[in-house]
Design a protein around this motif. Sequence first.
Motif, PDB file in Angstrom:
ATOM      1  N   LEU A 120       0.857  -1.176   0.000  1.00  8.13           N
ATOM      2  CA  LEU A 120       0.000   0.000   0.000  1.00  8.13           C
ATOM      3  C   LEU A 120       0.897   1.232   0.000  1.00  8.13           C
ATOM      4  CD1 LEU A 120      -2.527  -1.123   2.795  1.00  8.13           C
ATOM      5  CD2 LEU A 120      -2.955  -1.123   0.323  1.00  8.13           C
ATOM      6  N   PRO A 121       0.348   2.390  -0.310  1.00 11.84           N
ATOM      7  CA  PRO A 121       1.172   3.606  -0.225  1.00 11.84           C
ATOM      8  C   PRO A 121       1.758   3.757   1.174  1.00 11.84           C
ATOM      9  CG  PRO A 121      -0.870   4.060  -1.385  1.00 11.84           C
ATOM     10  CD  PRO A 121      -0.997   2.663  -0.845  1.00 11.84           C
ATOM     11  N   GLY A 122       3.075   3.774   1.251  1.00  9.08           N
ATOM     12  CA  GLY A 122       3.749   3.892   2.534  1.00  9.08           C
ATOM     13  C   GLY A 122       3.972   2.585   3.257  1.00  9.08           C
ATOM     14  N   VAL A 123       3.502   1.457   2.705  1.00  5.58           N
ATOM     15  CA  VAL A 123       3.658   0.148   3.337  1.00  5.58           C
ATOM     16  C   VAL A 123       4.398  -0.775   2.366  1.00  5.58           C
ATOM     17  CG1 VAL A 123       2.514  -1.847   4.363  1.00  5.58           C
ATOM     18  CG2 VAL A 123       1.548   0.442   4.673  1.00  5.58           C
ATOM     19  N   THR A 124       5.553  -1.309   2.799  1.00  6.52           N
ATOM     20  CA  THR A 124       6.376  -2.163   1.962  1.00  6.52           C
ATOM     21  C   THR A 124       6.695  -3.455   2.696  1.00  6.52           C
ATOM     22  OG1 THR A 124       7.405  -0.249   0.892  1.00  6.52           O
ATOM     23  CG2 THR A 124       8.563  -2.346   0.700  1.00  6.52           C
ATOM     24  N   LEU A 125       6.585  -4.568   2.008  1.00 10.20           N
ATOM     25  CA  LEU A 125       6.962  -5.865   2.545  1.00 10.20           C
ATOM     26  C   LEU A 125       8.320  -6.244   1.970  1.00 10.20           C
ATOM     27  CD1 LEU A 125       6.299  -8.469   4.131  1.00 10.20           C
ATOM     28  CD2 LEU A 125       5.228  -9.348   2.043  1.00 10.20           C
ATOM     29  N   SER A 126       9.267  -6.570   2.856  1.00 10.94           N
ATOM     30  CA  SER A 126      10.611  -6.926   2.430  1.00 10.94           C
ATOM     31  C   SER A 126      10.996  -8.262   3.048  1.00 10.94           C
ATOM     32  CB  SER A 126      11.616  -5.847   2.871  1.00 10.94           C
ATOM     33  OG  SER A 126      12.930  -6.209   2.512  1.00 10.94           O
ATOM     34  N   PHE A 127      11.532  -9.160   2.221  1.00  8.25           N
ATOM     35  CA  PHE A 127      11.988 -10.474   2.682  1.00  8.25           C
ATOM     36  C   PHE A 127      13.471 -10.610   2.348  1.00  8.25           C
ATOM     37  CE2 PHE A 127      13.002 -14.919   1.680  1.00  8.25           C
ATOM     38  CZ  PHE A 127      12.705 -15.506   2.908  1.00  8.25           C
ATOM     39  N   ALA A 128      14.264 -10.996   3.355  1.00 10.91           N
ATOM     40  CA  ALA A 128      15.704 -11.154   3.162  1.00 10.91           C
ATOM     41  C   ALA A 128      16.156 -12.499   3.685  1.00 10.91           C
ATOM     42  CB  ALA A 128      16.458 -10.029   3.871  1.00 10.91           C
ATOM     43  N   ALA A 129      17.187 -13.050   3.076  1.00  9.78           N
ATOM     44  CA  ALA A 129      17.715 -14.342   3.496  1.00  9.78           C
ATOM     45  C   ALA A 129      19.209 -14.392   3.215  1.00  9.78           C
ATOM     46  CB  ALA A 129      17.007 -15.490   2.771  1.00  9.78           C
ATOM     47  N   ARG A 130      19.942 -15.121   4.082  1.00 15.77           N
ATOM     48  CA  ARG A 130      21.379 -15.311   3.904  1.00 15.77           C
ATOM     49  C   ARG A 130      21.722 -16.746   4.248  1.00 15.77           C
ATOM     50  NH1 ARG A 130      24.518 -11.238   7.513  1.00 15.77           N
ATOM     51  NH2 ARG A 130      26.273 -12.114   6.335  1.00 15.77           N
ATOM     52  N   SER A 131      22.715 -17.283   3.571  1.00 14.44           N
ATOM     53  CA  SER A 131      23.146 -18.634   3.864  1.00 14.44           C
ATOM     54  C   SER A 131      24.595 -18.795   3.438  1.00 14.44           C
ATOM     55  CB  SER A 131      22.266 -19.661   3.139  1.00 14.44           C
ATOM     56  OG  SER A 131      22.665 -20.974   3.442  1.00 14.44           O
ATOM     57  N   GLY A 132      25.270 -19.784   4.024  1.00 19.25           N
ATOM     58  CA  GLY A 132      26.651 -20.024   3.660  1.00 19.25           C
ATOM     59  C   GLY A 132      27.125 -21.363   4.158  1.00 19.25           C
ATOM     60  N   ALA A 133      28.175 -21.887   3.541  1.00 12.79           N
ATOM     61  CA  ALA A 133      28.736 -23.168   3.944  1.00 12.79           C
ATOM     62  C   ALA A 133      30.234 -23.145   3.720  1.00 12.79           C
ATOM     63  CB  ALA A 133      28.095 -24.317   3.160  1.00 12.79           C
ATOM     64  N   LEU A 134      30.953 -23.858   4.577  1.00 12.17           N
ATOM     65  CA  LEU A 134      32.406 -23.948   4.511  1.00 12.17           C
ATOM     66  C   LEU A 134      32.817 -25.415   4.533  1.00 12.17           C
ATOM     67  CD1 LEU A 134      35.285 -22.690   4.759  1.00 12.17           C
ATOM     68  CD2 LEU A 134      34.954 -22.754   7.242  1.00 12.17           C
ATOM     69  N   TRP A 135      33.508 -25.852   3.491  1.00 11.09           N
ATOM     70  CA  TRP A 135      34.070 -27.204   3.428  1.00 11.09           C
ATOM     71  C   TRP A 135      35.579 -27.088   3.624  1.00 11.09           C
ATOM     72  CZ3 TRP A 135      30.051 -25.681   0.360  1.00 11.09           C
ATOM     73  CH2 TRP A 135      28.903 -26.500   0.361  1.00 11.09           C
ATOM     74  N   HIS A 136      36.082 -27.625   4.713  1.00 13.66           N
ATOM     75  CA  HIS A 136      37.510 -27.551   4.982  1.00 13.66           C
ATOM     76  C   HIS A 136      38.163 -28.862   4.590  1.00 13.66           C
ATOM     77  CE1 HIS A 136      41.283 -27.136   7.329  1.00 13.66           C
ATOM     78  NE2 HIS A 136      41.106 -25.855   7.059  1.00 13.66           N
ATOM     79  N   PHE A 137      39.278 -28.782   3.875  1.00 13.15           N
ATOM     80  CA  PHE A 137      39.950 -29.973   3.366  1.00 13.15           C
ATOM     81  C   PHE A 137      41.054 -30.407   4.333  1.00 13.15           C
ATOM     82  CE2 PHE A 137      38.991 -27.674  -0.805  1.00 13.15           C
ATOM     83  CZ  PHE A 137      37.700 -28.188  -0.849  1.00 13.15           C
ATOM     84  N   GLY A 138      40.678 -31.244   5.306  1.00 16.29           N
ATOM     85  CA  GLY A 138      41.665 -31.778   6.222  1.00 16.29           C
ATOM     86  C   GLY A 138      41.830 -30.939   7.472  1.00 16.29           C
TER      87      GLY A 138
END
Length: 452
Positions: free
Chosen positions: A342-360
Amino acid sequence: MTDADPTPPPLQPPLQNTSSPRDREPDAADLERYRQWWEERKARKVRGQYETVLMNFNAAAVGQWNLSSSLNIASVRVRGAVRTRESFLGSLIHPIIHSPAEGDDTLENVLRKTKKIKEVLEETDLFSHVEAVIDRSRDALAHADDVDVVFLTKEKGRYYLNTSTQVGNNEGGASATCRIRNAFGGAETFEANVSFATKTRMSFNGSLSAPLTSTLKTRGEVSVFGLERDNSSFASSSEGIRGVRAVVRTNALTEGTHEFGYEAVLRHVGNLTPSASVSMREAAGQSVKSSVYHSWTRDTRDERLLGTRGSYVKFFHELAGAGGDTSFYKTEMQGQLARSLLPGVTLSFAARSGALWHFGGKSCFSDRFQLGGPVSVRMFKHNGMGPHDGADSLGGNLFWSAGATHSLLDNVVSSISKPSISAGVNFGIPLVASKSDGGRKGFQVGIGLDFL
């Protein structure tokens, strides 16, 4: 016409006149006047496409030229570019001048090429003013249809110095920035920055960047950087980083920005507090990272901070192990989607993700993910999520509850089956938290660029 062919239904008079007087349409019976009106309207539209070129024409030639006049660019000169190399300007202009023309050599094509040259000169960010002048060629051997295109420019200031104070991302500080524009006459930019803050006690960065292609869409950059960060609030230590980086960056509005880079970094974890845990004491010392990485970013939001529409997506991949004493593959993803309800009303969706593979062996403290805080995951302590040893946050190999001591499969199962969740508007309460997570109830204020 066969019997199977459709026939249009007959028109039944009276018919309503739907013409609009705003374009001064002539009477339908006057076909010659109508044709002339249509040609003038088309010419006005074409001329309007080139109004931004800011053309000036020699008065004696105005009456002789029209868009279909046969003209050819004999030479291009840039005046006022006293600190810019001619060879660099030539590398921008020649590909446009010698590009295949759309049709014959006409005034329309001269205008089109002049407009493109003006745009690329403005894109260099070297000039505060660019104006084009087209005139008959003054060369004694020039053909009658040859013209000269002269760009009258005014270069921007070469030096920039700024000092500022700022509050954001959970800390306050002061910084100084020095920038030299067009350092060597080829649109190179040298920039140095030093800052002091409450948590990042000191940081510095010096970089030199330059365009690599005539379209200015690809730039190269080399830099040196470093910082001293106080991690005692969550990890009973401080961290020092010194490194060098080389980057090639491509930019396309529709396809997003790609960045390919290499960096070599010396990290040092030290200045342990007396209450430092055994895990942090084991993590203390130096480590060297040598890695290549790639990132892709596409941002269509109307505003970076408070966007009402559009999306933001970033992918990051890093592979370390070509030298140094750590070897891993790391990937991160973050995105945001904003829609106006609506005027003056905003819906915001955010997401973050990550992965770490360590070799040894175990992954290094400096490479693991840290999560939690008012600009990360609200209602949790700053970098307070994930595995702990006493009061020290050790970081994880996945964004939520993964740790360095678990396998990747265990981390994935744990982060899905036992997520950490919070909710609130100004006043918040953690709804679900892992045993090791540091939660907070009540009011929590955060100022920063990224919110989750």
